[in-house]
Structure formats: structure tokens, C-alpha cells
Design a protein around this motif. Structure first.
Motif, PDB file in Angstrom:
ATOM      1  N   ASP A   1       0.831  -1.209   0.000  1.00  0.00           N
ATOM      2  CA  ASP A   1       0.000   0.000   0.000  1.00  0.00           C
ATOM      3  C   ASP A   1       0.865   1.259   0.000  1.00  0.00           C
ATOM      4  OD1 ASP A   1      -2.389  -1.360  -0.072  1.00  0.00           O
ATOM      5  OD2 ASP A   1      -2.606  -1.430   2.102  1.00  0.00           O
ATOM      6  N   ASP A   2       1.641   1.441  -1.033  1.00  0.00           N
ATOM      7  CA  ASP A   2       2.484   2.629  -1.168  1.00  0.00           C
ATOM      8  C   ASP A   2       1.946   3.459  -2.338  1.00  0.00           C
ATOM      9  OD1 ASP A   2       4.520   4.521  -1.698  1.00  0.00           O
ATOM     10  OD2 ASP A   2       6.045   3.200  -0.854  1.00  0.00           O
ATOM     11  N   PRO A   3       1.510   4.690  -2.090  1.00  0.00           N
ATOM     12  CA  PRO A   3       0.907   5.512  -3.159  1.00  0.00           C
ATOM     13  C   PRO A   3       1.924   6.294  -3.981  1.00  0.00           C
ATOM     14  CG  PRO A   3       0.761   6.669  -1.079  1.00  0.00           C
ATOM     15  CD  PRO A   3       1.445   5.362  -0.775  1.00  0.00           C
ATOM     16  N   ALA A   4       3.220   6.054  -3.766  1.00  0.00           N
ATOM     17  CA  ALA A   4       4.240   6.913  -4.383  1.00  0.00           C
ATOM     18  C   ALA A   4       4.314   6.828  -5.906  1.00  0.00           C
ATOM     19  CB  ALA A   4       5.613   6.597  -3.780  1.00  0.00           C
ATOM     20  N   PRO A   5       4.176   5.639  -6.532  1.00  0.00           N
ATOM     21  CA  PRO A   5       4.426   5.579  -7.976  1.00  0.00           C
ATOM     22  C   PRO A   5       3.287   6.141  -8.821  1.00  0.00           C
ATOM     23  CG  PRO A   5       4.701   3.413  -6.915  1.00  0.00           C
ATOM     24  CD  PRO A   5       3.970   4.292  -5.960  1.00  0.00           C
ATOM     25  N   ILE A   6       3.675   6.905  -9.844  1.00  0.00           N
ATOM     26  CA  ILE A   6       2.763   7.329 -10.908  1.00  0.00           C
ATOM     27  C   ILE A   6       3.304   6.733 -12.202  1.00  0.00           C
ATOM     28  CG2 ILE A   6       1.762   9.262 -12.176  1.00  0.00           C
ATOM     29  CD1 ILE A   6       2.392  11.025  -9.716  1.00  0.00           C
ATOM     30  N   PHE A   7       2.573   5.830 -12.799  1.00  0.00           N
ATOM     31  CA  PHE A   7       2.998   5.205 -14.051  1.00  0.00           C
ATOM     32  C   PHE A   7       2.353   5.947 -15.221  1.00  0.00           C
ATOM     33  CE2 PHE A   7       3.419   1.879 -10.895  1.00  0.00           C
ATOM     34  CZ  PHE A   7       4.617   1.253 -11.238  1.00  0.00           C
ATOM     35  N   ILE A   8       3.167   6.358 -16.186  1.00  0.00           N
ATOM     36  CA  ILE A   8       2.647   6.933 -17.435  1.00  0.00           C
ATOM     37  C   ILE A   8       2.892   5.904 -18.528  1.00  0.00           C
ATOM     38  CG2 ILE A   8       2.778   8.813 -19.099  1.00  0.00           C
ATOM     39  CD1 ILE A   8       3.748  10.640 -16.897  1.00  0.00           C
ATOM     40  N   VAL A   9       1.812   5.406 -19.112  1.00  0.00           N
ATOM     41  CA  VAL A   9       1.904   4.312 -20.080  1.00  0.00           C
ATOM     42  C   VAL A   9       1.300   4.754 -21.419  1.00  0.00           C
ATOM     43  CG1 VAL A   9       1.740   2.617 -18.220  1.00  0.00           C
ATOM     44  CG2 VAL A   9      -0.334   3.273 -19.473  1.00  0.00           C
ATOM     45  N   GLY A  10       1.430   3.894 -22.421  1.00  0.00           N
ATOM     46  CA  GLY A  10       0.861   4.183 -23.733  1.00  0.00           C
ATOM     47  C   GLY A  10       1.804   3.748 -24.826  1.00  0.00           C
ATOM     48  N   LEU A  11       1.650   4.314 -25.997  1.00  0.00           N
ATOM     49  CA  LEU A  11       2.567   4.048 -27.091  1.00  0.00           C
ATOM     50  C   LEU A  11       3.663   5.107 -27.095  1.00  0.00           C
ATOM     51  CD1 LEU A  11       0.387   2.039 -28.040  1.00  0.00           C
ATOM     52  CD2 LEU A  11       0.862   2.779 -30.371  1.00  0.00           C
TER      53      LEU A  11
ATOM     54  N   LYS B   1      -2.185   0.971  -4.801  1.00  0.00           N
ATOM     55  CA  LYS B   1      -2.467   2.399  -4.650  1.00  0.00           C
ATOM     56  C   LYS B   1      -1.689   3.262  -5.650  1.00  0.00           C
ATOM     57  CE  LYS B   1      -4.054   2.412   0.133  1.00  0.00           C
ATOM     58  NZ  LYS B   1      -3.915   3.028   1.480  1.00  0.00           N
ATOM     59  N   ALA B   2      -1.003   2.626  -6.579  1.00  0.00           N
ATOM     60  CA  ALA B   2      -0.302   3.380  -7.616  1.00  0.00           C
ATOM     61  C   ALA B   2      -1.300   4.116  -8.502  1.00  0.00           C
ATOM     62  CB  ALA B   2       0.551   2.433  -8.465  1.00  0.00           C
ATOM     63  N   LYS B   3      -0.836   5.158  -9.157  1.00  0.00           N
ATOM     64  CA  LYS B   3      -1.650   5.888 -10.129  1.00  0.00           C
ATOM     65  C   LYS B   3      -1.140   5.544 -11.532  1.00  0.00           C
ATOM     66  CE  LYS B   3      -3.706   8.344  -6.865  1.00  0.00           C
ATOM     67  NZ  LYS B   3      -2.998   7.772  -5.689  1.00  0.00           N
ATOM     68  N   ILE B   4      -2.060   5.361 -12.470  1.00  0.00           N
ATOM     69  CA  ILE B   4      -1.675   5.056 -13.846  1.00  0.00           C
ATOM     70  C   ILE B   4      -2.349   6.044 -14.777  1.00  0.00           C
ATOM     71  CG2 ILE B   4      -1.743   3.365 -15.715  1.00  0.00           C
ATOM     72  CD1 ILE B   4      -1.444   1.190 -13.698  1.00  0.00           C
ATOM     73  N   ILE B   5      -1.533   6.686 -15.613  1.00  0.00           N
ATOM     74  CA  ILE B   5      -2.030   7.643 -16.604  1.00  0.00           C
ATOM     75  C   ILE B   5      -1.716   7.088 -17.988  1.00  0.00           C
ATOM     76  CG2 ILE B   5      -1.764   9.969 -17.551  1.00  0.00           C
ATOM     77  CD1 ILE B   5      -1.104  10.927 -14.725  1.00  0.00           C
ATOM     78  N   ASP B   6      -2.748   7.003 -18.798  1.00  0.00           N
ATOM     79  CA  ASP B   6      -2.613   6.497 -20.166  1.00  0.00           C
ATOM     80  C   ASP B   6      -2.479   7.689 -21.113  1.00  0.00           C
ATOM     81  OD1 ASP B   6      -2.819   5.182 -22.614  1.00  0.00           O
ATOM     82  OD2 ASP B   6      -5.004   5.028 -22.501  1.00  0.00           O
ATOM     83  N   ALA B   7      -1.270   7.866 -21.684  1.00  0.00           N
ATOM     84  CA  ALA B   7      -1.033   8.951 -22.639  1.00  0.00           C
ATOM     85  C   ALA B   7      -1.543   8.507 -24.005  1.00  0.00           C
ATOM     86  CB  ALA B   7       0.459   9.279 -22.703  1.00  0.00           C
ATOM     87  N   ARG B   8      -2.614   9.105 -24.449  1.00  0.00           N
ATOM     88  CA  ARG B   8      -3.280   8.690 -25.694  1.00  0.00           C
ATOM     89  C   ARG B   8      -3.143   9.802 -26.742  1.00  0.00           C
ATOM     90  NH1 ARG B   8      -7.717   5.133 -26.277  1.00  0.00           N
ATOM     91  NH2 ARG B   8      -6.823   4.091 -24.454  1.00  0.00           N
ATOM     92  N   ARG B   9      -2.963   9.393 -27.984  1.00  0.00           N
ATOM     93  CA  ARG B   9      -2.826  10.347 -29.089  1.00  0.00           C
ATOM     94  C   ARG B   9      -3.595   9.828 -30.295  1.00  0.00           C
ATOM     95  NH1 ARG B   9       3.054  12.208 -31.633  1.00  0.00           N
ATOM     96  NH2 ARG B   9       2.298  13.900 -32.985  1.00  0.00           N
ATOM     97  N   HIS B  10      -4.063  10.724 -31.141  1.00  0.00           N
ATOM     98  CA  HIS B  10      -4.758  10.363 -32.377  1.00  0.00           C
ATOM     99  C   HIS B  10      -3.977   9.248 -33.078  1.00  0.00           C
ATOM    100  CE1 HIS B  10      -6.000  10.663 -36.584  1.00  0.00           C
ATOM    101  NE2 HIS B  10      -7.067  11.360 -36.190  1.00  0.00           N
ATOM    102  N   PRO B  11      -4.652   8.182 -33.494  1.00  0.00           N
ATOM    103  CA  PRO B  11      -3.927   7.020 -34.023  1.00  0.00           C
ATOM    104  C   PRO B  11      -3.023   7.323 -35.209  1.00  0.00           C
ATOM    105  CG  PRO B  11      -6.299   6.832 -34.430  1.00  0.00           C
ATOM    106  CD  PRO B  11      -6.107   7.939 -33.469  1.00  0.00           C
ATOM    107  N   MET B  12      -3.465   8.183 -36.124  1.00  0.00           N
ATOM    108  CA  MET B  12      -2.625   8.489 -37.280  1.00  0.00           C
ATOM    109  C   MET B  12      -1.394   9.284 -36.855  1.00  0.00           C
ATOM    110  SD  MET B  12      -3.835   7.009 -39.930  1.00  0.00           S
ATOM    111  CE  MET B  12      -2.747   7.811 -41.107  1.00  0.00           C
ATOM    112  N   SER B  13      -1.584  10.260 -35.986  1.00  0.00           N
ATOM    113  CA  SER B  13      -0.451  11.054 -35.503  1.00  0.00           C
ATOM    114  C   SER B  13       0.533  10.185 -34.739  1.00  0.00           C
ATOM    115  CB  SER B  13      -0.945  12.187 -34.597  1.00  0.00           C
ATOM    116  OG  SER B  13      -1.709  13.113 -35.318  1.00  0.00           O
ATOM    117  N   CYS B  14      -0.002   9.342 -33.869  1.00  0.00           N
ATOM    118  CA  CYS B  14       0.842   8.506 -33.017  1.00  0.00           C
ATOM    119  C   CYS B  14       1.625   7.496 -33.848  1.00  0.00           C
ATOM    120  CB  CYS B  14      -0.029   7.788 -31.987  1.00  0.00           C
ATOM    121  SG  CYS B  14       0.911   6.862 -30.773  1.00  0.00           S
TER     122      CYS B  14
END
Length: 665
Positions: free
Chosen positions: A421-431, A529-542
Motif C-alpha cells: 500500500d504505497d501511493p508513491a508511484p505514478i505510471f505513465i503508459v501508452g505508445l 495504490k499506484a496511479k496510472i495515466i494512459d497517454a493517448r494520441r490520435h492514431p494516425m499522428s501517433c
């Protein structure tokens, strides 16, 4: 009609006949057979094998000009054919052209360091020309190879020729009979690294240094693997031991520099690199590494100078030109662009240099708005890189399906409370190229958040859970149901402990490894308790942004338009699954919305992370910190919109993507 397998059997039998004719000194017969078969050959591989044997037979028959022409024809077809360069060296020796034989043998040993005959010839020729130091280096390598047991020399040769599974089998068979043979274990680890079975390789090399602590080459290889895996803390211990044994060894000093940079001590790494370059400023590769360090440190002008210095030392050094392009802000001169085009078209330019040059020229032409020719170079670079990678979209889709099959809502109901139960990590995921570096820079500008880098820890844990050998049926993620309950908290604590070295004391920290999207279920189980943020971009641009980017490693899907389109769709499929079984655990942030409504999206992210608003997050471009990704210079500027629809300049060339994402045109 014969099957492909039957046709291959017939070809191999006839190839064996030619080899026997050469061994029996029937050179004219071998030449006739090879020339006849060349008229009937169907595949690229067959063509190369026949040209090589024809050149060998012609040399033995003393038809040296004809042999030279044949081998040049082979090298025009495949610039990285190591044995062709070795054969060219022998031909030049026969023509009494030692000055041309030496570079041929050098090329052969660079492409395949297991070619013992080339090392032997190099040692003799260099000695004859009075180049004593270089002759001694070649002689040492020859003597090292000569003392290897024949099965290991054969396995090493197979490895450098790209026949990894055959090399693996031969090496394992040898080690079954010679259990703790250090050279055999090191070689099996090298093969494992090339097969990307990193856990197996790490285990082998760690065992080597435990069995023989004074085996510096094994320790150096272990250190190199730890650096590759982003395990900078244990790498530091290995680097210290190597430097203690040889404080003035430039290779060990460079390795320590890379360790320091990996740990975030950029200035210390820069000083070590400069220390080595002071003794030997002609190290083009180290100049590029130094440039990367300057770039990560925000010293772009110095980075540009060192990249330019690198190509001045070694004019065909593709990585130097690509590194300039990869600053994203550098603009090539007319003279530089002409030189890059000329080098890329030169058949003597090596494959790796050609790949780098293609991407660099593509970027230079894109900056000049010459989009059709820009795409030609991007496409050629991607095709060359794709041939190297061996990426399988089917395999990726199987891994996605396995996550969906095993990581169910029931799994998280039963085991989702067992982690740390450690809230410290913030994961940023995606392509990659989806805007994750921008989100990291925004959050790392907050006083309560440390920015780190793309950490390999979760990927490493998944690899351990998957199992060691390529032949085994992958145990992960199915074994998440079977692990002892105490393991989840232990894994979470290990993650926190191992990443502590990258933190600077803030309550929260960011792990920006985009590929972690595959393992969100694992993250939930070990760090609920980690936080996860999904970095999403328009499929053609990405997808297009990924296609025109030459990555260091790990993004092999990006070198083919169909592969990258399938990968994006697999990613969407898996993220939809996580939303279903872990509602609210992932915050999706659309890149285009960040660009058009920066403050609104900043407040949204801060609320999700439980952080109070700070103006520094809006003024993120003023934050001074180390950034190692390709977007480093872009996120040191205020928000801009010019990149949102760059792909439209290439719409006609991107049909495999526009068809796949037809609703996004």
C-alpha cells in the motif's frame, strides 16, 4: 510440383556437391556448377550462397580478377556479408595488394568477430607494415579464439551469422558436458541477449562472476547487460569493482560514465566521458554518447557540437547524423544533406549506418517540406530495420489475449488487496511518441513529484514471472492466480526499493516506461495504490510519429506500417479491458486535449494524483531536469500545435494506416 522444403533439400544437396568439388581441388567443375545454378536460383539466400562459393572456387583456380568481381557482386547485394570480406582479403593478398587486404579483413572481423582466419591474417599483415600495436591486438584476439573449444568457436560463429537458435543448441550441448565452463556460459549469455532472453543471460553472467570473480571480461559483459536493462544500482557495484582492478581502463571509465548518467548524475557522466576523450579524442562513438548526455542535461548546443565532431572523425557514422536529427530542432545544411545522401547510396556504407542515415535524411527533407522524398527515405530506413528485428505482430496479439484471458475482475477481487500500500508511484503508459514525455514534464514540475525515466523494473519482473527459456510455455500472466500471496507485497516492496535510487525525496515519483501498459494488471496486484495515466494520441499522428522515429531498442513493431497499426489496435483493446476490470484505476489523457486546454488537463491530472494545483505545472517548459527521450527539446518549449496533423502531409503514403483507422481520417 515440389514443395518448398523439397526444393530446399535439392538445393542444399547440390550446394554440398560444389563444396566437395572445392575440397577435392576440382575448381573448374565447382565454377561450372555454381554458374549453372545461379541461372536457376530462386531466393536471395541461395543467390548469396552460390556467389560466395563461386568466388572461393575462382580464387583457388587463380582466376583472381574474376573472383574479385564475383565477391564485389555479392557485397553489392549484401554489404554485411562477413565471409565475403574475408574472401576479398584473400583475393587482394593473391594480387599482392596488402594495403587493400587489411581493410577487407578488418571489415570481416567487425561483422563477425569469430572469423579466426581473418584475425590471423590481420596480425601478420599489420606486423609486416610496422603497425605493431594493432598487430598485437589482432594477435590477442586470434589467440583467444584459437584456445576456445571447437564447439564454442562454432557456436560463436553461428551467433554472429544470425543463426541464434542453432548457436544456442550447440552451446547448451557443450555446457551439458562442461557444466561451469566460463567462456561457454558467457557465450550462452550473449546468445540469450540477442534472443532477448535477458533473465537467462543475467543469471548466467551473475553466476560467472561468482564462480570466477577475477574474470574481468565476464564482469564487463555482466555490467553491460545491467546497463541495458536499466539496473543502474547493481551496475554501479560492478563498475566500481572493474575500475578498482584497472583504474585507467577507458572501457571501464566509459561504463562508469553510463552508470552515472543512468543514475541521473549526468554531470559526473559527462566528466568521465571527457576524461576518456582527452586521452583519445578520435572515439566517434563516445562523442555521440557525450552528445546524448549533453542533450539530456539541456545543453543542446554542446550536444550538436559533439555530434558534428563524431561525423568529422568518422564521415560515414550514421548515428552521428541521426543524433543531430533526433534533437528535433537541428536543421541540416545543404552540404550535410548532400553528404548524407551520398553516404546512404554508397554500397560500402554498413547496414547500421545506412539505417541511421535514412532516418536522418527523412527528417532533413521533412523539415524542408519535401514530403514525397522524405517518405522514401523513412520507408527505406524502416524496411532495412524491419528486416533486422524479426518482430511478430501475431506474438504480440497472443500476449494481449493472454492478459485479457487471465487478468479478470475475479482475479483482482480475490488478490487485488495483497500488494504494497504505497501511493508513491505514478505510471505513465501508452505508445511511444504519444505525448508521455510532455505529461511527465508537467507532473515532474510539481514540488511533490520526482521525474525519473523509463524504468525497466516492471518489465523485468514480468520477464522473471514469464520464465527463463524461449522454448518454455510462458507461465505469466496465468501464474498470477497461483503465486503465494506474500509474493505480491514482496514484489511491490522490491519495486519501491529498487527505484529509490532514481528519486530525490519527493513523496511521489514517475515511471514513464510506455510498454508498462501491457502489465497494468501486475502493477495493480503489487502496488494497488499506484496511479496510472494512459497517454493517448490520435492514431494516425501517433503511428506516423513512431514510424519516422528510430528507437534505441524495444519498439520493433514501429518499423512497418501494418505492424504499427495492429499494435495500436491491440493496445486499445487491452486498455479497454483494463477499464472494464479495473474501473477508475487508469486516467486517460488525450494529447490533443492537453495542447488545446493545458490548464484544464493539468488540473485533471493533479486531482487524479491527489495533488494541489501548482503554476509550475503550467510553466513546465521552465523546469530544469534531465530528460533522455527523443522529445527532450520539445518539452523544453511552451505548448505548440504544429505537430498535431503532420501526418496529413503523408496521407497518400500512409494508406495501410488510413485504411485501418478509416474513421479517423
Amino acid at each position: 510440383m515440389k514443395t518448398k522444403e523439397q526444393q530446399n533439400e535439392v538445393f542444399q544437396a547440390r550446394l554440398h556437391e560444389i563444396q566437395q568439388q572445392i575440397q577435392q581441388a576440382q575448381f573448374s567443375a565447382a565454377i561450372d556448377s555454381a554458374q549453372h545454378m545461379l541461372q536457376q536460383t530462386a531466393t536471395d539466400s541461395e543467390y548469396q550462397q552460390l556467389l560466395y562459393l563461386l568466388g572461393v572456387a575462382q580464387r583457388y583456380a587463380q582466376q583472381l580478377p574474376a573472383a574479385l568481381k564475383t565477391i564485389k557482386q555479392l557485397l553489392d547485394h549484401n554489404t554485411d556479408h562477413a565471409r565475403a570480406y574475408q574472401e576479398m582479403g584473400y583475393i587482394h593478398m593473391g594480387l599482392q595488394q596488402a594495403d587493400r587486404a587489411i581493410p577487407s579483413f578488418r571489415w570481416a572481423t567487425q561483422l563477425n568477430p569469430a572469423l579466426i582466419a581473418s584475425w590471423q591474417q590481420l596480425a601478420q599483415l599489420l606486423q609486416q607494415q610496422g603497425q605493431t600495436e594493432q598487430s598485437q591486438q589482432a594477435l590477442q584476439q586470434y589467440q583467444f579464439l584459437q584456445q576456445l573449444p571447437p564447439p564454442l568457436l562454432g557456436a560463436q560463429d553461428l551467433m554472429y551469422e544470425g543463426k541464434l537458435h542453432k548457436a544456442d543448441q550447440l552451446c547448451r550441448h557443450f555446457l551439458q558436458q562442461h557444466k561451469h565452463h566460463i567462456e561457454g556460459m558467457c557465450l550462452l549469455a550473449q546468445i540469450g541477449i540477442r534472443l532477448r532472453i535477458y533473465d537467462d543471460a543475467e543469471f548466467l553472467l551473475e553466476s560467472c562472476v561468482e564462480l570466477e570473480p577475477d574474470h574481468h571480461r565476464a564482469r564487463s559483459e555482466y555490467l553491460g547487460l545491467l546497463l541495458r536493462l536499466g539496473k543502474f544500482k547493481p551496475a554501479l557495484d560492478q563498475a566500481k569493482m572493474l575500475l578498482a582492478s584497472q583504474p585507467d581502463n577507458p572501457s571501464y571509465q566509459m561504463a562508469m560514465g553510463n552508470v552515472q548518467i543512468g543514475l541521473g548524475n549526468i554531470q559526473a557522466g559527462i566528466e568521465l566521458f571527457n576524461q576518456v576523450l582527452k586521452q583519445d579524442p578520435q572515439r566517434a562513438g563516445l562523442q555521440v554518447q557525450l552528445g546524448h548526455a549533453y542533450k539530456a542535461n539541456g545543453q543542446v548546443d554542446l550536444a550538436v557540437q559533439t555530434y558534428q565532431q563524431a561525423y568529422q572523425i568518422k564521415p560515414a557514422f550514421g548515428d552521428a547524423y541521426w543524433s543531430l536529427a533526433n534533437t528535433k530542432t537541428y536543421r541540416f545544411s545543404d552540404a550535410e544533406l548532400a553528404q548524407m545522401k551520398q553516404l546512404e547510396a554508397n554500397p560500402q556504407t554498413g547496414l547500421e549506418d545506412r539505417i541511421h542515415l535514412c532516418f536522418a535524411v527523412g527528417k532533413a527533407l521533412e523539415d524542408r517540406k519535401d514530403y514525397p522524398f522524405s517518405f522514401e527515405y523513412y520507408q527505406r530506413g524502416n524496411q532495412l530495420k524491419s528486416q533486422q528485428s524479426g518482430y511478430s505482430a501475431d506474438k504480440t496479439e497472443m500476449q494481449i489475449d493472454a492478459q485479457i484471458k487471465h487478468c479478470t475482475a475475479e482475479l483482482f477481487q480475490q488478490r487485488g488487496h495483497l500488494g504494497l500500500d504505497d501511493p508513491a508511484p505514478i505510471f505513465i503508459v501508452g505508445l511511444p511518441r504519444a505525448g508521455s514525455t510532455l505529461l511527465e514534464q508537467i507532473l515532474a514540475s510539481h514540488s511533490m513529484v520526482d521525474g525519473t525515466m523509463e524504468l525497466h523494473n516492471i518489465l523485468g519482473l514480468a520477464l522473471r514471472l514469464r520464465g527463463r527459456t524461449a522454448a518454455e510455455q510462458a507461465r505469466y500472466p496465468g501464474n498470477l492466480w497461483e503465486l503465494e500471496e506474500s509474493y505480491f507485497k514482496r514484489f511491490g516492496q522490491q519495486y519501491i526499493n529498487d527505484t529509490q535510487v532514481y528519486r530525490e525525496g519527493a513523496p511521489l515519483f514517475i515511471d514513464k516506461m510506455p510498454n508498462n501498459f501491457m502489465h497494468i494488471g501486475l502493477i495493480k496486484l503489487i502496488l494497488p495504490k499506484a496511479k496510472i495515466i494512459d497517454a493517448r494520441r490520435h492514431p494516425m499522428s501517433c503511428c506516423f510519429s513512431g514510424y519516422k522515429q528510430l528507437f534505441g531498442e524495444g519498439q520493433d513493431f514501429s518499423y512497418d506500417l501494418d505492424d504499427i497499426g495492429r499494435y495500436y489496435q491491440s493496445y486499445i483493446k487491452l486498455m479497454e479491458h483494463w477499464d472494464k476490470v479495473l474501473p477508475g484505476f487508469v486516467l486517460r489523457v488525450q494529447h490533443e486535449e492537453v495542447v488545446h486546454d493545458l490548464e484544464g488537463q493539468v488540473r485533471r491530472m493533479l486531482d487524479f494524483c491527489g495533488l494541489p494545483f501548482e503554476q509550475n505545472c503550467i510553466d513546465f517548459h521552465q523546469t530544469r531536469r534531465n530528460i533522455k527521450t527523443p522529445s527532450s527539446e520539445q518539452v523544453r518549449q511552451p505548448i505548440y500545435t504544429s505537430a498535431l496533423e503532420q501526418w496529413k502531409h503523408y496521407a497518400d503514403d500512409l494508406k495501410p494506416l488510413t485504411i485501418r483507422f478509416h474513421d479517423c481520417r
